[in-house]
Write an enzyme that holds these catalytic residues in place. Structure first.
Site, PDB file in Angstrom:
ATOM      1  N   GLY A  50       0.783  -1.229   0.000  1.00  0.00           N
ATOM      2  CA  GLY A  50       0.000   0.000   0.000  1.00  0.00           C
ATOM      3  C   GLY A  50       0.812   1.275   0.000  1.00  0.00           C
ATOM      4  N   ASP A 108       0.635   4.008   3.372  1.00  0.00           N
ATOM      5  CA  ASP A 108      -0.531   4.654   2.787  1.00  0.00           C
ATOM      6  C   ASP A 108      -1.509   5.177   3.826  1.00  0.00           C
ATOM      7  OD1 ASP A 108      -1.266   2.078   3.583  1.00  0.00           O
ATOM      8  OD2 ASP A 108      -2.304   1.578   1.728  1.00  0.00           O
ATOM      9  N   ASP A 111      -4.539   3.444  10.300  1.00  0.00           N
ATOM     10  CA  ASP A 111      -5.919   3.192  10.727  1.00  0.00           C
ATOM     11  C   ASP A 111      -5.867   2.966  12.231  1.00  0.00           C
ATOM     12  OD1 ASP A 111      -8.553   2.348  11.143  1.00  0.00           O
ATOM     13  OD2 ASP A 111      -8.608   1.112   9.350  1.00  0.00           O
ATOM     14  N   LYS A 139      -6.989   7.741   9.441  1.00  0.00           N
ATOM     15  CA  LYS A 139      -8.425   7.540   9.579  1.00  0.00           C
ATOM     16  C   LYS A 139      -8.906   8.183  10.880  1.00  0.00           C
ATOM     17  CE  LYS A 139     -10.354   3.914   7.746  1.00  0.00           C
ATOM     18  NZ  LYS A 139     -10.897   2.549   7.509  1.00  0.00           N
ATOM     19  N   VAL A 162     -11.882   2.726   2.975  1.00  0.00           N
ATOM     20  CA  VAL A 162     -11.287   3.602   1.966  1.00  0.00           C
ATOM     21  C   VAL A 162     -10.360   2.806   1.058  1.00  0.00           C
ATOM     22  CG1 VAL A 162     -11.512   5.734   3.309  1.00  0.00           C
ATOM     23  CG2 VAL A 162      -9.475   4.337   3.577  1.00  0.00           C
ATOM     24  N   ASP A 168      -6.262  -0.791  -0.950  1.00  0.00           N
ATOM     25  CA  ASP A 168      -6.940  -1.691  -1.871  1.00  0.00           C
ATOM     26  C   ASP A 168      -8.400  -1.941  -1.509  1.00  0.00           C
ATOM     27  OD1 ASP A 168      -7.108  -4.842  -0.697  1.00  0.00           O
ATOM     28  OD2 ASP A 168      -5.776  -3.472   0.373  1.00  0.00           O
ATOM     29  N   ARG A 174      -5.413  -0.263  -6.059  1.00  0.00           N
ATOM     30  CA  ARG A 174      -4.308   0.449  -5.390  1.00  0.00           C
ATOM     31  C   ARG A 174      -3.764   1.585  -6.257  1.00  0.00           C
ATOM     32  NH1 ARG A 174      -2.433  -2.175  -0.788  1.00  0.00           N
ATOM     33  NH2 ARG A 174      -2.769  -4.421  -0.699  1.00  0.00           N
TER      34      ARG A 174
END
Length: 184
Positions: A50, A108, A111, A139, A162, A168, A174
């Protein structure tokens, strides 16, 4: 097993950040990173898969501002194609010695942070003197691992599924040049 349709997901998703917004955010992030690492050459660890699109663009922005980087990567995952995390699996560990080095982890999204917390801990166990996190997206929720936060953040995203720009949708999308969120 057949993956859900990316085309259908896009129909049922909201555009959260377009390409121009993301490129501007990445350029903006490069300034404090360059300032914080001035006079050093950090180990620039891309978190695969990612982090790849974001890491490439951020590296170019840092190079344009005169910061040299020593590239390596790691691949650790808790998802393995699923939408919720399990046990951490290392697919590739960096080969660059980290002892006595400053490390910039580039991913990326941050979270909940369980994967990133384990990666950060591993880097410190390898002797890294400084470990920082650059995340394209963070996030918005209150479930993050206590004490873990990105040092450099591009954009914030809602607490929804997301995808795009490295993230992904069932191992698809991606390379979408924007970030989307599935509608609730």
């Amino acid at each position: 097993m057949h993956a859900p349709s990316l085309a259908k997901a896009l129909v049922h998703a909201d555009l959260i950040h377009d390409r121009k917004t993301l490129e501007q955010a990445i350029a903006h992030m490069a300034v404090p990173i360059r300032n914080d690492y001035a006079g050093s050459t950090p180990v620039y660890l891309t978190v695969m898969h990612g982090g790849l699109p974001f890491a490439a663009q951020l590296a170019m922005e840092l190079g344009a501002r005169g910061l040299d980087l020593e590239f390596d990567y790691l691949h650790a995952t808790r998802y393995r194609g699923a939408t919720s995390g399990g046990e951490l699996v290392w697919k590739h560990r960096p080969v660059t010695p980290l002892r006595g080095r400053r490390v910039l982890l580039v991913d990326d999204i941050l979270d909940e942070g369980h994967t990133m917390a384990a990666i950060t801990r591993w880097c410190r166990e390898q002797g890294a003197t400084d470990v920082r996190i650059a995340a394209l997206a963070v996030k918005l929720h209150d479930r993050c691992v206590p004490g873990l936060a990105a040092d450099y953040v591009g954009v914030e995203v809602p607490d929804r599924y997301v995808f795009g720009y490295g993230m992904d949708y069932h191992e698809q999308g991606r390379n979408l040049p924007a970030i989307y969120a599935l509608k609730d």
